[in-house]
Write an enzyme that holds these catalytic residues in place. Structure first.
Site, PDB file in Angstrom:
ATOM      1  N   LYS A 164       7.239   2.591   5.605  1.00  0.00           N
ATOM      2  CA  LYS A 164       8.675   2.818   5.812  1.00  0.00           C
ATOM      3  C   LYS A 164       9.405   0.994   5.548  1.00  0.00           C
ATOM      4  O   LYS A 164       9.189   0.205   6.542  1.00  0.00           O
ATOM      5  CB  LYS A 164       9.193   3.377   7.089  1.00  0.00           C
ATOM      6  CG  LYS A 164       8.689   4.629   7.530  1.00  0.00           C
ATOM      7  CD  LYS A 164       8.862   5.600   6.383  1.00  0.00           C
ATOM      8  CE  LYS A 164       8.470   6.937   6.700  1.00  0.00           C
ATOM      9  NZ  LYS A 164       8.261   8.060   5.771  1.00  0.00           N
ATOM     10  N   HIS A 204      -4.812  -5.298   0.176  1.00  0.00           N
ATOM     11  CA  HIS A 204      -5.731  -4.481  -0.577  1.00  0.00           C
ATOM     12  C   HIS A 204      -5.632  -4.650  -1.961  1.00  0.00           C
ATOM     13  O   HIS A 204      -6.712  -4.226  -2.658  1.00  0.00           O
ATOM     14  CB  HIS A 204      -5.782  -3.284  -0.140  1.00  0.00           C
ATOM     15  CG  HIS A 204      -5.683  -2.576   1.253  1.00  0.00           C
ATOM     16  ND1 HIS A 204      -6.995  -2.903   1.947  1.00  0.00           N
ATOM     17  CD2 HIS A 204      -5.106  -2.260   2.269  1.00  0.00           C
ATOM     18  CE1 HIS A 204      -7.089  -2.580   3.444  1.00  0.00           C
ATOM     19  NE2 HIS A 204      -5.583  -1.988   3.473  1.00  0.00           N
TER      20      HIS A 204
HETATM   21 ZN    ZN Z   1      -3.561  -1.731   7.751  1.00  0.00          ZN
END
Ligand code: ZN
Length: 377
Positions: free
Chosen positions: A23, A133
């Site tokens: 969010k 990531h």
């Molecule tokens: Zn995380």
């Protein structure tokens, strides 16, 4: 001591979608709480409006193909080919303006890096950053571009030694991969074990390769690890690593999805344990670039990162939250009372914590015998 907070309300123009756990409002909540406590009016503080990164900054880590795909996706001109790049319904949705969102997040990290590397001040915080990531040609784990890697590469190009310390509940896989074969960047990731959590990597035996052997450190925590066990393992290995490596700058990813009530993970940290870690980092890192990260309970994010900003600036905050903030938060559905909330309730079963300690003793012992001697040389 001078500090910079990098921020813009323009983050609110982007939305991962109503069902997505990330969010963007958590950034605005954090900024509003910092402001309400008066922490932007300190003489040492600059609040620097975010400037988007340039496309060529992204090419430091990402492929030209992938950047072109991100732009097309952002404008809605992309079909099934998006899946090959990790884009589509699920973790990395295609939403309008996602390319510009990524430029903003990465730009803020570059501004934080410039502030500290250019000696305008000692500490800078990009609460929107830490998207650890993303891979060179693939979106992953809510991350489209890898701002920590791009920021660190800017420092490496200036000849600096960088220690990257990642507190997110998820393994910092993209950053580890980027620097797996170099001894100029020490990556340390503390996270929930890949046995129980995405992305399923970050085991203690992932220690780097070639010249980088020993310069990739992973401390995987079993599910349910509490403050006491987490702090014990941190103290056993992190201060020595940073002291022996002696970096020019420390870059941290401060994800707070490690908290007991985070909906996506299984660690049992409290805001009290997190604050203790932040105080230790401040002592270890005289020059410090801090990035945000995970955190899927917006109330935790705002209160924890406000505490980070207070620690960075050497300010003790009143436990009672400012009434302006309580009103703002309630308009966003949060019933807020106090800065640290109720006392920790995260004491899980003693037997489980004893078993966790035994596992952590094994991992710490392994790391002290394998990676520490390589960094010490
Ligand atoms: Zn995380």
């Amino acid at each position: 001591m001078k500090t910079a907070l990098i921020y813009t309300d323009a983050y609110m123009d982007y939305d991962y979608g109503p069902m997505h756990p990330l969010k963007v409002i958590r950034l605005k909540l954090t900024y509003e709480l910092i402001k309400a406590y008066g922490l932007l009016n300190l003489p040492s503080v600059q609040c620097i409006p975010t400037i988007p990164a340039r496309e060529e900054d992204l090419t430091l880590f990402h492929t030209k193909d992938y950047i072109a795909i991100l732009k097309m996706a952002s404008e809605g001109h992309l079909g099934r080919e998006a899946y090959a790049y990790g884009l589509g319904p699920g973790d990395n949705p295609i939403f309008p303006g996602l390319f510009h969102w990524s430029l903003l997040v990465t730009g803020a990290t570059l501004q934080a890096v410039d502030f500290v590397a250019g000696r305008k001040g000692e500490v800078a915080f990009n609460i929107a950053g830490g998207l650890h990531h993303a891979m060179p040609s693939r979106a992953s784990g809510f991350c489209y571009t890898n701002d920590p890697v791009i920021g660190i590469l800017k420092l490496v190009k200036q000849g600096m030694k960088v220690a990257y310390l990642d507190l997110d509940a998820h393994h910092g896989d993209g950053v580890q991969q980027a620097f797996y074969e170099t001894d100029q960047v020490l990556t340390i990731s503390l996270h929930e074990s890949g046995d129980s959590l995405f992305p399923g990597t970050g085991f203690e035996y992932e220690t780097g390769r070639g010249k980088g052997e020993g310069f990739s450190v992973n401390l995987p925590f079993p599910a349910y690890t509490d403050d006491e066990n987490y702090l014990w393992a941190f103290d056993e290995i992190v201060p020595d690593l940073i002291e022996y490596f002696s970096p020019d700058i420390v870059v941290t990813q401060l994800g707070v999805d490690t908290f007991e009530n985070d909906p996506l993970t299984h660690l049992h940290l409290s805001i009290y344990g997190f604050e203790k870690i932040i105080r230790r980092i401040k002592a270890l890192a005289p020059r410090w670039v801090a990035l945000g990260g995970g955190g899927y309970e917006s109330s935790n994010v705002a209160r924890a990162w406000t505490l980070v900003w207070a620690v960075m600036n050497g300010v003790e905050l009143e436990e009672k939250l400012p009434s302006d903030y309580i009103a703002f938060a309630s308009r966003h559905g949060l019933q807020e009372r106090s800065l640290r909330g109720d006392s920790p309730t995260n004491r899980s079963d003693d037997r489980i914590q004893r078993e966790i300690r035994m596992e952590l003793e094994r991992i710490v012992h392994y790391l002290r015998w394998t990676v520490l001697p390589k960094i010490r040389r």
